[in-house]
Design an enzyme around this catalytic site. Structure first.
Site, PDB file in Angstrom:
ATOM      1  CG  ASP A  80      33.360 -15.513  46.646  1.00 56.88           C
ATOM      2  OD1 ASP A  80      32.466 -16.381  46.517  1.00 56.88           O
ATOM      3  OD2 ASP A  80      34.088 -15.437  47.643  1.00 56.88           O
ATOM      4  CG  ASP A 281      30.327 -19.922  46.645  1.00 59.50           C
ATOM      5  OD1 ASP A 281      30.531 -18.766  46.239  1.00 59.50           O
ATOM      6  OD2 ASP A 281      31.169 -20.569  47.285  1.00 59.50           O
TER       7      ASP A 281
END
Length: 461
Positions: A80, A281
């Protein structure tokens, strides 16, 4: 965290980037040959490379396997770049954990006090200030689907084998999560935790850099065919030429990998949408545009489909917008001819701008019902306000580089099915470990109230 079978996995684990560089003046198009990626020689440090498992659909996330502790214990962690804190399910004991106790992390008098530098560096809106500097450093992190993790900061060994052949055992700080909540309609994901690779001090990449182990550079390459791809921390896998670079936005300061303004193009033509910033992201399964950009692109897609074989499929709820053909579809390639490339042009003019291309295979999915769905979603509708997110679906088939040393992001088309070795153009086959469905993304407190669970199962943001 990540949506599961039928909703929008928004910032769930792992990154999917779009093909970029097709008509851009910077040498991206000329020098982007897959097999001719030359690796740079570096002065200091090395890199650590991990095989990645997962996919955008139906799993909705990507993860790596990481050893922690002495003796080492293996954990599967969602990758992440949208959040900083790495955390694992913790036997303290654990409430709401999906892993059995023997697969959880067991703390051993290694909690960190509030006086520790990285405790104050957490900067999590949900966490409460300490009453005493010697108290343990507790954390609470919340995600936009209302999921959360509560725990304590700990420090332990991370056994790593570097690309230069050496092994190291740095002590790194991470979260020992003993209370996991996932109040949404879908069950919590089965992975052990999150590998936080954001720009903050507590991220694993920042810690490794501060210890002199690697440069603060993150590289991920996500495969289109479900093999997963690879993740690297350090700069040894960064190609020496052919990469398209754009600067990170420095004002206002952001922990996210946020770019400067871009213009959205459809089939190389202006859409009228300009001045749009994007967050890169890997914790988001899908790509999100704000309401204005989303509506503009959706109208152009639908206009292009008029008179074509594809018809709206209201009954398929996999994603908000889906189409069906006369026969069940098996691959995006079956309908690619009906769709156009979407491009993001950063840095201004046509001559000088940096182009990030999103071909149809980087914004469409084929569902279990044999329909094709749009993997670009309305972020405003789920509470992202004016934020725009490039997620895993658009990262497929390209190497994405987060260069914190020079405050920039780069991309180049690549063969993500092969795990590269330093000094070689191609590596061996990737590990075919079975993947688990899940993922994460940006921290929820960045955005205001609306119910993000409408289209997401576990998406953090």
């Amino acid at each position: 965290m990540n949506p599961k079978s039928q909703t929008v996995n928004i910032f769930p684990a792992v990154f999917f980037f779009l093909l970029l560089c097709a008509q851009q003046p910077s040498q991206a198009t000329k020098d982007s040959s897959k097999g001719q990626v030359k690796l740079q020689n570096r002065r200091l440090g090395s890199s650590v490379v991990f095989p990645v498992s997962g996919n955008v659909h139906p799993l909705g996330y990507y993860y790596v396997l990481l050893n922690i502790g002495n003796p080492p214990k293996l954990f599967d962690l969602d990758i992440d770049t949208g959040s900083d804190l790495t955390w694992v399910q913790c036997d303290a004991p654990c409430n709401g954990c999906t892993k059995p106790r023997d697969s959880q992390y067991k703390p051993n008098h290694n909690t960190l006090p509030c006086s520790h530098l990285l405790c104050s560096g957490l900067d999590l809106p949900q966490s409460k200030p300490c009453d005493d500097p010697e108290d343990q450093c507790d954390y609470e992190i919340g995600y936009s689907d209302h999921a959360s993790s509560v725990g304590v900061l700990v420090s332990d060994e991370f056994p790593l084998r570097l690309e230069n052949g050496s092994t190291m055992h740095p002590h790194l700080t991470f979260g020992c999560g003993y209370d996991q909540q996932s109040p949404g309609p879908h069950p919590p994901p089965p992975t052990a935790g999150i590998l936080g690779l954001g720009r903050g001090k507590v991220s694993i990449s920042s810690q490794l850099s501060s210890l002199g182990v690697t440069k603060n550079v993150i590289v991920h390459c996500l495969s289109r065919d479900g093999k997963g791809g690879f993740l690297s921390i350090g700069d040894e896998l960064v190609p020496s030429y052919g990469v398209t670079w754009t600067s990170l936005a420095l004002k206002p300061p952001s922990k996210n990998y946020k770019t400067g303004p871009a213009e959205i193009l459809f089939d190389d033509k202006a859409t009228g949408v300009k001045g749009v910033s994007f967050v890169f992201d890997s914790g988001s399964s899908y790509t999100y545009f704000n309401a204005e950009a989303y509506q503009a692109v959706l109208e152009l897609v639908r206009k292009d489909l008029k008179g074509k074989a594809l018809k709206d499929s209201k009954e398929d709820k996999s994603l908000p917008v889906c189409w069906k053909d006369k026969r069940a579809l098996k691959s995006v390639h079956d309908v690619k001819k009906y769709f156009r490339t979407i491009s993001l042009r950063f840095g201004g003019s046509q001559k000088n701008g940096q182009v990030f291309q999103i071909p149809p295979e980087s914004y469409l999915i084929i569902t279990e019902k044999g329909n094709v769905c749009l993997g670009i979603l309305n972020g405003t509708e789920i509470g992202l306000e004016n934020y725009n997110i490039i997620g895993d679906i658009s990262f497929q088939g390209i190497m994405v580089i987060y260069d914190n040393e020079k405050q920039r992001i780069g991309w180049i088309p690549s063969d993500c099915d092969k795990l590269p070795s330093v000094g070689q153009d191609n590596g061996g086959d990737l590990s075919e470990e079975e993947a688990y469905p899940r993922g994460f993304g940006l921290i929820g407190d960045l955005f205001s109230g609306t119910d993000a669970s409408k289209y997401r199962k576990d998406g953090e943001l």
